[in-house]
Design a protein around this motif. Structure first.
Motif, PDB file in Angstrom:
ATOM      1  N   GLN A   1      68.758  37.525  78.738  1.00 27.96           N
ATOM      2  CA  GLN A   1      68.271  37.026  79.978  1.00 27.96           C
ATOM      3  C   GLN A   1      69.324  35.752  80.388  1.00 27.96           C
ATOM      4  O   GLN A   1      69.027  35.069  81.440  1.00 27.96           O
ATOM      5  N   GLY A   2      70.114  35.433  79.213  1.00 27.23           N
ATOM      6  CA  GLY A   2      71.019  34.263  79.437  1.00 27.23           C
ATOM      7  C   GLY A   2      70.955  33.230  78.344  1.00 27.23           C
ATOM      8  O   GLY A   2      70.398  33.536  77.321  1.00 27.23           O
ATOM      9  N   CYS A   3      70.871  31.927  78.703  1.00 26.65           N
ATOM     10  CA  CYS A   3      70.945  30.930  77.707  1.00 26.65           C
ATOM     11  C   CYS A   3      69.391  30.414  77.621  1.00 26.65           C
ATOM     12  O   CYS A   3      68.682  30.084  78.610  1.00 26.65           O
ATOM     13  N   ARG A   4      68.796  30.708  76.199  1.00 25.09           N
ATOM     14  CA  ARG A   4      67.445  29.910  75.868  1.00 25.09           C
ATOM     15  C   ARG A   4      67.055  28.559  76.225  1.00 25.09           C
ATOM     16  O   ARG A   4      66.042  28.185  76.474  1.00 25.09           O
ATOM     17  N   ILE A   5      68.199  27.658  75.998  1.00 23.40           N
ATOM     18  CA  ILE A   5      68.170  26.391  76.286  1.00 23.40           C
ATOM     19  C   ILE A   5      69.030  25.682  77.502  1.00 23.40           C
ATOM     20  O   ILE A   5      69.330  24.949  77.683  1.00 23.40           O
ATOM     21  N   TYR A   6      69.088  26.783  78.645  1.00 28.05           N
ATOM     22  CA  TYR A   6      69.890  26.310  79.498  1.00 28.05           C
ATOM     23  C   TYR A   6      69.952  25.032  80.097  1.00 28.05           C
ATOM     24  O   TYR A   6      70.664  24.216  80.522  1.00 28.05           O
ATOM     25  N   ASP A   7      68.322  24.721  80.350  1.00 29.22           N
ATOM     26  CA  ASP A   7      68.227  23.274  81.110  1.00 29.22           C
ATOM     27  C   ASP A   7      68.688  21.986  80.415  1.00 29.22           C
ATOM     28  O   ASP A   7      68.857  21.103  80.794  1.00 29.22           O
TER      29      ASP A   7
END
Length: 173
Positions: free
Chosen positions: A59-65
């Protein structure tokens, strides 16, 4: 592509200088091509090229924020160039585009240029979608290189034009 402190900062700034701000409403989404294919060396985080980051998911980066500064600041060319269609997002196209600027290039076609890095199936490099993306990048006027297992291949400008430019540069030195 290497992402590390000073060089990454120069590349980020040169990309912004050449292409302006990020395309509005264009997000990475599920794409995590840079999370796998780039070498990252920074004080906060390091990973080898070709190895998927431990924080990357489908789904993308788990720690995106809360991602690392080097990851927060770097974006592929698809995020900057509105002429690239949605289908040119690296995970869809199978090719990731990056802008480079070198202080001491080996030739004038590597002073400021775009590098295309195949990240999918080999056939994707020559797909109709890839050719459309190459044309959109070529219209920007920067040399376009393909970084493949066989080595670097100049896609734009054409070989005859490239030879003239390189010969002229050598004559001046």
């Amino acid at each position: 592509m290497r992402l590390h402190n000073r060089r990454a900062e120069r590349e980020i700034e040169s990309t912004k200088d050449a292409f302006g701000e990020l395309v509005a409403n264009r997000e990475c989404g599920e794409c995590n091509a840079c999370c796998t294919h780039l070498l990252v060396t920074s004080p906060e985080f390091s990973k080898p090229a070709g190895e998927t980051c431990e924080h990357a998911t489908v789904q993308g980066c788990r720690i995106y924020d809360q991602r690392y500064p080097v990851c927060r600041q770097w974006h592929c060319l698809w995020r900057f160039l509105g002429d690239l269609p949605e289908e040119a997002r690296p995970d869809r196209l199978g090719v990731m585009f990056m802008f480079y600027s070198r202080e001491k290039p080996p030739n004038p076609l590597m002073k400021t240029y775009v590098m295309s890095l195949p990240i999918g199936e080999p056939a994707q490099v020559e797909s109709a979608e890839s050719l459309t993306a190459y044309e959109a990048i070529a219209r920007q006027g920067y040399p376009l290189w393909l970084n493949s297992e066989e080595g670097l291949e100049l896609l734009y400008p054409e070989k005859a034009v490239a030879e003239i430019l390189i010969d002229e540069a050598h004559c001046r030195n």
